[in-house]
Design a protein around this motif. Structure first.
Motif, PDB file in Angstrom:
ATOM      1  N   PRO A 165       0.780  -1.241   0.000  1.00 37.43           N
ATOM      2  CA  PRO A 165       0.000   0.000   0.000  1.00 37.43           C
ATOM      3  C   PRO A 165       0.811   1.290   0.000  1.00 37.43           C
ATOM      4  O   PRO A 165       0.460   2.252  -0.682  1.00 37.43           O
ATOM      5  CB  PRO A 165      -0.845  -0.118   1.282  1.00 37.43           C
ATOM      6  CG  PRO A 165      -0.992  -1.594   1.486  1.00 37.43           C
ATOM      7  CD  PRO A 165       0.323  -2.167   1.059  1.00 37.43           C
ATOM      8  N   THR A 166       1.912   1.337   0.749  1.00 37.06           N
ATOM      9  CA  THR A 166       2.630   2.590   0.906  1.00 37.06           C
ATOM     10  C   THR A 166       3.228   3.111  -0.403  1.00 37.06           C
ATOM     11  O   THR A 166       3.414   4.316  -0.567  1.00 37.06           O
ATOM     12  CB  THR A 166       3.732   2.475   1.986  1.00 37.06           C
ATOM     13  OG1 THR A 166       4.207   3.770   2.318  1.00 37.06           O
ATOM     14  CG2 THR A 166       4.867   1.593   1.515  1.00 37.06           C
ATOM     15  N   THR A 167       3.538   2.207  -1.346  1.00 38.89           N
ATOM     16  CA  THR A 167       4.083   2.652  -2.637  1.00 38.89           C
ATOM     17  C   THR A 167       3.132   2.389  -3.801  1.00 38.89           C
ATOM     18  O   THR A 167       3.448   2.726  -4.938  1.00 38.89           O
ATOM     19  CB  THR A 167       5.419   1.943  -2.940  1.00 38.89           C
ATOM     20  OG1 THR A 167       5.215   0.527  -3.014  1.00 38.89           O
ATOM     21  CG2 THR A 167       6.461   2.260  -1.888  1.00 38.89           C
ATOM     22  N   GLN A 168       1.982   1.792  -3.532  1.00 42.13           N
ATOM     23  CA  GLN A 168       1.042   1.505  -4.610  1.00 42.13           C
ATOM     24  C   GLN A 168      -0.290   2.216  -4.368  1.00 42.13           C
ATOM     25  O   GLN A 168      -0.479   3.342  -4.810  1.00 42.13           O
ATOM     26  CB  GLN A 168       0.854  -0.013  -4.757  1.00 42.13           C
ATOM     27  CG  GLN A 168       2.109  -0.703  -5.283  1.00 42.13           C
ATOM     28  CD  GLN A 168       1.875  -2.185  -5.537  1.00 42.13           C
ATOM     29  OE1 GLN A 168       1.596  -2.934  -4.613  1.00 42.13           O
ATOM     30  NE2 GLN A 168       2.007  -2.606  -6.773  1.00 42.13           N
ATOM     31  N   THR A 169      -1.205   1.580  -3.676  1.00 39.71           N
ATOM     32  CA  THR A 169      -2.555   2.143  -3.538  1.00 39.71           C
ATOM     33  C   THR A 169      -2.575   3.497  -2.832  1.00 39.71           C
ATOM     34  O   THR A 169      -3.444   4.330  -3.091  1.00 39.71           O
ATOM     35  CB  THR A 169      -3.468   1.175  -2.762  1.00 39.71           C
ATOM     36  OG1 THR A 169      -2.870   0.885  -1.487  1.00 39.71           O
ATOM     37  CG2 THR A 169      -3.662  -0.119  -3.545  1.00 39.71           C
ATOM     38  N   HIS A 170      -1.624   3.742  -1.931  1.00 41.56           N
ATOM     39  CA  HIS A 170      -1.627   4.987  -1.160  1.00 41.56           C
ATOM     40  C   HIS A 170      -0.373   5.824  -1.418  1.00 41.56           C
ATOM     41  O   HIS A 170       0.016   6.648  -0.595  1.00 41.56           O
ATOM     42  CB  HIS A 170      -1.750   4.680   0.337  1.00 41.56           C
ATOM     43  CG  HIS A 170      -3.070   4.099   0.721  1.00 41.56           C
ATOM     44  ND1 HIS A 170      -3.459   2.827   0.382  1.00 41.56           N
ATOM     45  CD2 HIS A 170      -4.114   4.628   1.400  1.00 41.56           C
ATOM     46  CE1 HIS A 170      -4.677   2.580   0.840  1.00 41.56           C
ATOM     47  NE2 HIS A 170      -5.092   3.656   1.461  1.00 41.56           N
ATOM     48  N   ALA A 171       0.252   5.638  -2.565  1.00 41.47           N
ATOM     49  CA  ALA A 171       1.500   6.342  -2.869  1.00 41.47           C
ATOM     50  C   ALA A 171       1.336   7.853  -2.902  1.00 41.47           C
ATOM     51  O   ALA A 171       2.262   8.599  -2.571  1.00 41.47           O
ATOM     52  CB  ALA A 171       2.065   5.848  -4.200  1.00 41.47           C
ATOM     53  N   ASP A 172       0.148   8.335  -3.315  1.00 44.16           N
ATOM     54  CA  ASP A 172      -0.063   9.779  -3.413  1.00 44.16           C
ATOM     55  C   ASP A 172      -0.609  10.384  -2.118  1.00 44.16           C
ATOM     56  O   ASP A 172      -0.907  11.580  -2.063  1.00 44.16           O
ATOM     57  CB  ASP A 172      -1.009  10.110  -4.570  1.00 44.16           C
ATOM     58  CG  ASP A 172      -2.369   9.447  -4.427  1.00 44.16           C
ATOM     59  OD1 ASP A 172      -2.492   8.537  -3.594  1.00 44.16           O
ATOM     60  OD2 ASP A 172      -3.309   9.842  -5.145  1.00 44.16           O
ATOM     61  N   VAL A 173      -0.736   9.575  -1.072  1.00 41.39           N
ATOM     62  CA  VAL A 173      -1.196  10.067   0.228  1.00 41.39           C
ATOM     63  C   VAL A 173       0.026  10.511   1.030  1.00 41.39           C
ATOM     64  O   VAL A 173       1.007   9.758   1.124  1.00 41.39           O
ATOM     65  CB  VAL A 173      -1.964   8.968   0.995  1.00 41.39           C
ATOM     66  CG1 VAL A 173      -2.375   9.461   2.373  1.00 41.39           C
ATOM     67  CG2 VAL A 173      -3.174   8.514   0.195  1.00 41.39           C
TER      68      VAL A 173
END
Length: 212
Positions: A165-173
C-alpha cells in the motif's frame, strides 16, 4: 457507500440506508482482471434520473463487450466469493499464528470490532486481508519471494495478489496521513483468490521461512 470489497453477494447497502452504492466492477463483479468498469446503484428515481443524464451527456457508459465481460463474471460471483472467503479465513488464521506477523486485519477474525460490525451489516466477511510484519526488510522479502502469489496492484480476481500500500494504492497520500491511518512500510495487503488454500499458505510460509 463503496461496496466493492463485499459485493452485492455479501452486503446490500441500500437496505442499510445508503442513497448511492459504488462498485468497482473491475474487481469482484468482473472477477477475472480483464476489464475496467464502475457502477453507481440507487433505488431513488430522482437520483437515478440525474445519474442517467450525466452518463448520457458525458458518454461514460460501458462498452458492449465490457458489459458482456461483467455479466459473465457475475454469473460465478457467489461461488467465487464463498471460495475466496474460505481461503481468506484459513490464511488469516495462519498469519495470526506467525511470530513474525505483528497484526492481521480481517473482519472475519472473531473478537474484533470489525467482526461485530460486519456481522450486523453483512452476510459474509469477504477475502481482503491486510497484515503487518515485523520489519520493512521482511515485507520486501515476502513480495519478492512468493512463487504462486504475484506482487500486483489489483483485487477481486480469481488470482491471489499481494500489494504494498505505501508505494502503490496509497503512494499519493502524504506519509503523515498514511501513518495516522496505520499504513506503514511493514504493511501488506492481500486479495485472496480461489486457488487451493493449502498452496497459498505454503507459499506465504516458504517466503517467510526463507528470510535471512
Amino acid at each position: 457507500m463503496d461496496n466493492t470489497f463485499l459485493s452485492p453477494y455479501f452486503q446490500k447497502p441500500l437496505t442499510l440506508g445508503a442513497d448511492i452504492v459504488v462498485h468497482s466492477g473491475t474487481k469482484f463483479l468482473g472477477g477475472h482482471n480483464d476489464t475496467l468498469a464502475g457502477f453507481l446503484v440507487t433505488n431513488s428515481l430522482e437520483l437515478s434520473e440525474q445519474l442517467r443524464f450525466i452518463i448520457k451527456t458525458v458518454g461514460s457508459g460501458l462498452a458492449p463487450f465490457d458489459s458482456w465481460l461483467i455479466l459473465r463474471g457475475i454469473k460465478t460471483l457467489p461461488i467465487r466469493m464463498e471460495r475466496a472467503q474460505e481461503n481468506a479465513q484459513a490464511i488469516a488464521a495462519f498469519l495470526q499464528g506467525e511470530s513474525r506477523v505483528r497484526k492481521v486485519y480481517y473482519p472475519g477474525i472473531p473478537g474484533t470490532q470489525a467482526h461485530e460490525i460486519c456481522k450486523r451489516q453483512a452476510s459474509g466477511f469477504g477475502s481482503m486481508i491486510t497484515f503487518e510484519v515485523e520489519s520493512v526488510r521482511l515485507a520486501h522479502h515476502i513480495l519478492k519471494s512468493t512463487r504462486l502469489i504475484p506482487f500486483a496492484e489489483s483485487l477481486g480476481g480469481v488470482e491471489t495478489l499481494l500489494t504494498y500500500p505505501t508505494t502503490q494504492t496509497h503512494a499519493d497520500v502524504p506519509v503523515e496521513v498514511q501513518r495516522k491511518n496505520g499504513i506503514t512500510d511493514c504493511l501488506l495487503r492481500m486479495s485472496v483468490g480461489i486457488e487451493t488454500k493449502e498452496d497459498l499458505i505454503e507459499d506465504l510460509k516458504q517466503a517467510m521461512d526463507s528470510f535471512g
